[in-house]
Design a protein around this motif. Structure first.
Motif, mmCIF file in Angstrom:
data_model
loop_
_atom_site.group_PDB
_atom_site.id
_atom_site.type_symbol
_atom_site.label_atom_id
_atom_site.label_comp_id
_atom_site.label_asym_id
_atom_site.label_seq_id
_atom_site.Cartn_x
_atom_site.Cartn_y
_atom_site.Cartn_z
ATOM 1 N N SER A 132 36.482 25.514 3.594
ATOM 2 C CA SER A 132 37.184 25.023 2.694
ATOM 3 C C SER A 132 38.342 24.429 3.270
ATOM 4 N N LYS A 133 38.809 24.673 4.382
ATOM 5 C CA LYS A 133 40.009 24.207 5.008
ATOM 6 C C LYS A 133 39.604 23.120 6.258
ATOM 7 N N SER A 134 40.755 22.532 6.519
ATOM 8 C CA SER A 134 40.650 21.481 7.720
ATOM 9 C C SER A 134 41.289 22.060 8.979
ATOM 10 N N TYR A 135 40.675 22.013 10.242
ATOM 11 C CA TYR A 135 41.214 22.437 11.279
ATOM 12 C C TYR A 135 41.410 21.414 12.394
ATOM 13 N N LEU A 136 42.626 21.558 13.144
ATOM 14 C CA LEU A 136 43.090 20.535 14.313
ATOM 15 C C LEU A 136 43.106 21.596 15.513
ATOM 16 N N TYR A 137 42.274 21.272 16.347
ATOM 17 C CA TYR A 137 42.277 21.768 17.680
ATOM 18 C C TYR A 137 43.426 20.949 18.509
ATOM 19 N N ILE A 138 44.195 21.822 19.167
ATOM 20 C CA ILE A 138 45.313 21.334 19.927
ATOM 21 C C ILE A 138 45.275 21.965 21.221
ATOM 22 N N ASP A 139 44.822 21.370 22.102
ATOM 23 C CA ASP A 139 44.733 21.725 23.734
ATOM 24 C C ASP A 139 45.700 21.065 24.628
ATOM 25 N N VAL A 140 46.843 21.742 25.006
ATOM 26 C CA VAL A 140 47.815 21.133 25.797
ATOM 27 C C VAL A 140 47.582 21.597 27.274
ATOM 28 N N GLY A 141 47.639 20.426 28.269
ATOM 29 C CA GLY A 141 47.228 20.494 29.447
ATOM 30 C C GLY A 141 48.592 20.243 30.378
ATOM 31 N N GLY A 142 48.516 19.914 31.672
ATOM 32 C CA GLY A 142 49.638 19.613 32.633
ATOM 33 C C GLY A 142 49.413 18.071 32.218
ATOM 34 N N GLY A 143 48.396 17.295 32.101
ATOM 35 C CA GLY A 143 48.527 15.859 32.258
ATOM 36 C C GLY A 143 48.242 15.445 30.680
ATOM 37 N N SER A 144 47.612 15.925 29.967
ATOM 38 C CA SER A 144 47.123 15.395 28.579
ATOM 39 C C SER A 144 47.185 16.484 27.336
ATOM 40 N N THR A 145 47.297 15.919 26.241
ATOM 41 C CA THR A 145 46.799 16.791 25.234
ATOM 42 C C THR A 145 45.630 16.175 24.343
ATOM 43 N N GLU A 146 44.653 17.303 24.059
ATOM 44 C CA GLU A 146 43.491 16.714 23.416
ATOM 45 C C GLU A 146 43.638 17.399 21.940
ATOM 46 N N LEU A 147 43.245 16.234 21.011
ATOM 47 C CA LEU A 147 43.467 16.676 19.746
ATOM 48 C C LEU A 147 42.014 16.605 19.046
ATOM 49 N N THR A 148 41.593 17.600 18.278
ATOM 50 C CA THR A 148 40.290 17.355 17.826
ATOM 51 C C THR A 148 40.196 18.128 16.489
ATOM 52 N N PHE A 149 39.700 17.003 15.580
ATOM 53 C CA PHE A 149 39.955 17.693 13.887
ATOM 54 C C PHE A 149 38.556 17.771 13.240
ATOM 55 N N PHE A 150 38.479 18.850 12.698
ATOM 56 C CA PHE A 150 37.221 19.483 12.069
ATOM 57 C C PHE A 150 37.506 19.752 10.623
ATOM 58 N N SER A 151 36.776 19.059 9.772
ATOM 59 C CA SER A 151 36.858 19.348 8.363
ATOM 60 C C SER A 151 35.617 19.332 7.605
ATOM 61 N N LYS A 152 35.406 20.304 6.660
ATOM 62 C CA LYS A 152 34.148 20.517 5.761
ATOM 63 C C LYS A 152 33.171 20.594 6.897
ATOM 64 N N LYS A 153 33.009 21.365 7.934
ATOM 65 C CA LYS A 153 32.109 21.335 8.692
ATOM 66 C C LYS A 153 31.734 20.088 9.512
ATOM 67 N N GLU A 154 32.596 19.274 9.641
ATOM 68 C CA GLU A 154 32.139 18.033 10.325
ATOM 69 C C GLU A 154 33.402 17.698 11.184
ATOM 70 N N LEU A 155 32.939 17.159 12.301
ATOM 71 C CA LEU A 155 33.823 16.692 13.375
ATOM 72 C C LEU A 155 34.346 15.318 12.856
ATOM 73 N N ILE A 156 35.806 14.984 12.648
ATOM 74 C CA ILE A 156 36.099 13.894 11.785
ATOM 75 C C ILE A 156 36.667 12.980 13.365
ATOM 76 N N PHE A 157 37.493 13.691 14.089
ATOM 77 C CA PHE A 157 37.934 12.644 15.145
ATOM 78 C C PHE A 157 38.216 13.736 16.430
ATOM 79 N N LYS A 158 38.278 13.201 17.605
ATOM 80 C CA LYS A 158 38.689 13.543 18.683
ATOM 81 C C LYS A 158 39.484 12.701 19.647
ATOM 82 N N GLU A 159 40.423 12.860 20.120
ATOM 83 C CA GLU A 159 41.514 11.909 20.702
ATOM 84 C C GLU A 159 42.290 12.696 21.706
#
Length: 298
Positions: A132-159
């Protein structure tokens, strides 16, 4: 079945060897057999000169040669090897990876920021949490940060954003880059309701370890702010001794916290779960899926 992943990041190179086996429910469990990390710090060259120096290139080749020996000893048949932000930016990146393949037989693919975000999502941590909740993956590296958003069992965006710890240490992140990330989050998370953050990367794992939190318990945004303030009050040398950090962790942990804090503020999320996942884990999951698909076609 033993699977392995090599992740050539901007700060370190990692080799993860895992054993994949079905559990009683018929789902695959991935047990870590070995994890080796070498602080190559390719980003220190690339983000300053756009080139990887001969010295670091030699260290990379020696590292992959050592990884090859480990793969042979563990009798690993399946491997997925990728390189991220530093190699994406390095003008001589392809030439160095060609040399790596010639000397070790290991083919390392340079992946885009979007692909990196996809592989991190392959861990599917959010699918095991409250749907029932929405989740934001935050992966922080040395050169970039990846953000992936997951809501209601669906992948909404990755950037992917070129905001990373080593870039920040070199003062190579413009205000406009921060604004771009802020605007992206504000625009894409508007009206979605409460968002829970899921953090990956060595720095957030270290903060979680220092916090003495129990496994499965989140860190609050206020806790990250407190650590940022505390770490910032000490020099890198002091952090090494006070917190028992490696030098290559002690310098990047402050800019890493800066990134996590900003993303969480802009996503309006008060806490972050730290399930100890990273790109290498995602590569292992993706590799297994590829093997399963290939087997099914036979």
């Amino acid at each position: 079945m033993k699977l392995a992943a090599i992740d050539i990041g901007s700060n370190a190179a990692r080799l993860l060897i895992s054993e994949a086996s079905p559990n009683n429910a018929g789902k695959m469990d991935f047990t870590k057999v070995n994890l080796v990390r070498v602080p190559l710090r390719l980003g220190f060259d690339v983000f300053a000169t756009q080139m990887i120096s001969e010295k670091r290139a030699t260290c990379l080749i020696d590292t992959i040669r050592a990884y090859k020996l480990l793969l042979d000893v563990y009798e690993v048949k399946y491997l997925k090897a990728c390189a991220t932000s530093a190699m994406r930016d390095a003008q001589n990146g392809m030439a160095i990876l060609s040399e790596v393949k010639e000397q070790t037989g290991i083919d390392i693919k340079i992946i885009s920021g979007q692909e990196e975000a996809s592989f991190i999502y392959e861990n599917h941590v959010a699918e095991q949490l409250d749907s029932s909740k929405s989740y934001l993956y935050i992966d922080v590296g040395g050169g970039s940060t990846e953000l992936t958003f997951f809501s209601k069992k669906e992948l909404i965006f990755k950037e992917s954003f070129n905001i990373g710890t080593i870039r920040l240490l070199h003062n190579q992140v413009a205000d406009g880059s921060w604004q771009q990330m802020k605007d992206f989050l504000k625009n894409n998370l508007r009206g979605v309701g409460p968002v829970v953050a899921i953090g990956s990367g060595g720095n957030i794992n270290k903060v979680f370890s220092l916090s003495k939190r129990k496994e499965g318990k989140p860190l609050s945004l206020d806790t990250l702010k407190d650590y940022y303030k505390e770490f910032s009050s000490f020099s890198v040398e002091e952090r090494i001794h006070i917190y028992n950090l490696r030098e290559d962790r002690a310098d990047v942990i402050v800019p890493a916290l800066q990134i996590y804090i900003n993303v969480m503020r802009w996503a309006d999320t008060p806490e972050i779960f730290v399930p100890k996942i990273g790109l290498a884990d995602g590569l292992i999951h993706a590799l297994h899926a590829e093997i399963a698909a290939a087997t099914a076609r036979l």
